[in-house]
Design a protein around this motif. Structure first.
Motif, short mmCIF file in Angstrom:
data_model
loop_
_atom_site.label_atom_id
_atom_site.label_comp_id
_atom_site.label_asym_id
_atom_site.label_seq_id
_atom_site.Cartn_x
_atom_site.Cartn_y
_atom_site.Cartn_z
N ALA A 28 -27.80 -20.39 -24.52
CA ALA A 28 -26.68 -20.98 -23.79
C ALA A 28 -25.45 -21.12 -24.69
O ALA A 28 -24.31 -20.92 -24.24
N ALA A 29 -25.67 -21.43 -25.96
CA ALA A 29 -24.56 -21.55 -26.90
C ALA A 29 -23.88 -20.21 -27.15
O ALA A 29 -22.72 -20.17 -27.56
N GLY A 30 -24.60 -19.12 -26.90
CA GLY A 30 -24.02 -17.80 -27.14
C GLY A 30 -23.37 -17.18 -25.93
O GLY A 30 -22.90 -16.04 -25.99
N VAL A 31 -23.31 -17.92 -24.81
CA VAL A 31 -22.75 -17.35 -23.58
C VAL A 31 -21.26 -17.05 -23.74
O VAL A 31 -20.78 -15.96 -23.39
N ARG A 32 -20.50 -18.00 -24.27
CA ARG A 32 -19.05 -17.79 -24.39
C ARG A 32 -18.71 -16.61 -25.31
O ARG A 32 -17.88 -15.76 -24.93
N LEU A 77 -25.84 -14.27 -30.71
CA LEU A 77 -26.50 -15.57 -30.49
C LEU A 77 -27.40 -15.52 -29.26
O LEU A 77 -28.46 -16.18 -29.22
N VAL A 78 -27.01 -14.75 -28.25
CA VAL A 78 -27.86 -14.58 -27.07
C VAL A 78 -29.19 -13.94 -27.48
O VAL A 78 -30.27 -14.39 -27.07
N VAL A 79 -29.13 -12.91 -28.30
CA VAL A 79 -30.35 -12.23 -28.74
C VAL A 79 -31.17 -13.13 -29.65
O VAL A 79 -32.41 -13.11 -29.60
N VAL A 80 -30.51 -13.95 -30.47
CA VAL A 80 -31.25 -14.89 -31.32
C VAL A 80 -32.05 -15.86 -30.46
O VAL A 80 -33.25 -16.10 -30.69
N GLY A 81 -31.38 -16.46 -29.46
CA GLY A 81 -32.09 -17.37 -28.57
C GLY A 81 -33.21 -16.68 -27.82
O GLY A 81 -34.31 -17.24 -27.66
N TYR A 82 -32.96 -15.45 -27.37
CA TYR A 82 -33.97 -14.70 -26.64
C TYR A 82 -35.15 -14.38 -27.56
O TYR A 82 -36.32 -14.44 -27.14
N CYS A 111 -33.29 -6.37 -30.76
CA CYS A 111 -32.58 -6.68 -32.02
C CYS A 111 -31.82 -5.46 -32.52
O CYS A 111 -30.68 -5.57 -33.00
N ALA A 112 -32.43 -4.27 -32.40
CA ALA A 112 -31.75 -3.03 -32.80
C ALA A 112 -30.57 -2.74 -31.88
O ALA A 112 -29.58 -2.12 -32.30
N TRP A 113 -30.68 -3.17 -30.61
CA TRP A 113 -29.61 -2.96 -29.63
C TRP A 113 -28.29 -3.55 -30.09
O TRP A 113 -27.21 -3.03 -29.79
N LEU A 114 -28.35 -4.66 -30.84
CA LEU A 114 -27.13 -5.29 -31.34
C LEU A 114 -26.33 -4.38 -32.26
O LEU A 114 -25.11 -4.54 -32.40
#
Length: 395
Positions: free
Chosen positions: A94-98, A108-113, A153-156
């Motif tokens: 949620a913190a990575g949404v913005r 941050l979205v991928v970290v949370g995921y 993670c590689a997608w990033l």
């Protein structure tokens, strides 16, 4: 850890599962808020693309734990701690949404995921070691989740223009993991428990939509905008959300979730129901902003932010809830017709009010049909009783 009984009576959601849902809705609210903001700026491509991408992560994270806890729920300390780790991952997401919306930065979205996935992998390994899921099933789930998460993670690292098309491929791989795992040996998920869990999450997301629209009305009133069209729009929005709730809970899905195939189709289809329910709140808030000239959209564009997700919701509820209960007659065609009318309301003078009236009309017709069916059933029972009494008297 042992497998739950698929026919266990009175299988209901636990306080831990309810807390889990409420925390996940925090992420849904963040996503809906960003969707509202970017649509208001007149950037629909960025808004819709980022919304669908991030919403997939939060929806699939919720799905993974929900189905696991329906089949295996020891409710002991390790299980509770791992569940709270998954919740933490959702809050990180949620913190990575913005940043995901503003800068196309999904780190941050991928970290949370990843936090959510690692916690779920540990649950599947525990189930495999305990023999609850079968060693091969548990290992298949754990290995599949680990491989796909490595690919995320590689997608990033991919260029931005590659990320969108590759996202679709990785999402399909993620969706395939449960299909492969269940083919090894079906897990003991509980149909009525799953139906309740999905219903509760739908209810919470609809509640978030009401909160979003209410906040927009408050902002308009605080800005000294108190025209009658504001109250008509708010009334139409409430009527729409109330009707959406009524239609979803008009029938029980647990009655027809009698196979893994049905479970997959029903569960995966809820991506549209959850996503549309969240988007409706953003659309209602956007239409209220348009009244106060705070949204850079045409009248038809603002209307479409409500009518399109409502139409999607109607079609998804029709496919997942209505058709399985009604195999014949003209009743099932009401929802496609209603979705068509809702889309047509986009070009009317008061699209939100028209949408509310159409959805309320669908509810009214459904109630009348249900009452008529009850009366027919009562007459049939009375006729059978009379026939039995006549037969007994003749004997």
């Amino acid at each position: 850890m042992t497998a739950r009984d698929t026919n266990e009576p009175h299988r209901t959601a636990t306080p831990l599962e309810l807390f889990f849902d409420l925390c996940f809705v925090v992420a849904v609210a963040q996503i809906a808020g960003e969707l509202h903001e970017y649509l208001a700026q007149g950037r629909p491509a960025t808004a819709v693309g980022s919304f669908l991408t991030v919403f997939f992560a939060i929806w699939w994270g919720w799905m993974g734990f929900t189905w696991f806890s329906s089949a295996f729920d020891p409710n002991d300390v390790p299980f509770r701690l791992v569940t709270l780790v998954i919740v933490t991952g959702a809050l990180v997401l949620a913190a990575g949404v913005r940043p995901a919306f503003e800068e196309h930065d999904f780190a941050l979205v991928v970290v949370g995921y990843t936090v959510m996935r690692l916690a779920l992998i540990s649950l599947w390994l525990r189930a495999a070691c305990a023999g609850a899921a079968g060693r091969r099933t548990g290992r298949t789930f754990a290995a599949g989740l680990a491989v796909v998460q490595g690919l995320w993670c590689a997608w990033l690292l991919l260029p931005e223009e590659w990320q969108r098309p590759v996202f679709v491929l990785l999402a399909l791989l993620d969706l395939a993991v449960p299909v492969l795992g269940e083919r090894v040996r079906p897990t003991s998920w509980h149909a009525h428990h799953i139906a309740e869990r999905y219903g509760l999450f739908t209810m919470i997301v609809l509640g978030e939509s009401v909160m979003s629209a209410t906040s927009a009305v408050r902002r308009a009133v605080d800005a000294d905008y108190a025209g009658g069209d504001l109250y008509l729009l708010a009334g139409g929005g409430l009527l729409t959300v109330f009707a959406m709730w009524w239609m979803y809970f008009a029938s029980s899905a647990g009655e027809f979730l009698d196979s893994t195939r049905e479970g997959f189709l029903w569960g995966y289809g809820h991506y549209l129901i959850f996503g549309a329910a969240a988007a409706v709140g953003a659309g209602l808030a956007l239409n209220i902003d348009a009244l106060t000239d705070e949204a850079a959209l045409t009248d038809a564009g603002a209307a479409a932010t409500v009518t399109v997700p409502v139409a999607v919701y109607l079609m998804a509820v029709w496919a997942l809830h209505v058709r399985p209960h009604h195999r014949g007659g003209w009743g099932p065609f009401l929802f496609p017709a209603g979705a068509t009318l809702v889309l047509a309301a986009t070009v009317t003078a008061m699209p939100v009010v028209a949408t509310g009236l159409v959805t309320a009309g669908l509810v009214a017709v459904g109630v009348l049909r249900e009452r008529a069916a009850e009366r027919r059933a009562e007459r049939a029972r009375a006729e059978r009783a009379r026939a039995e009494r006549s037969g007994g008297a003749a004997a």
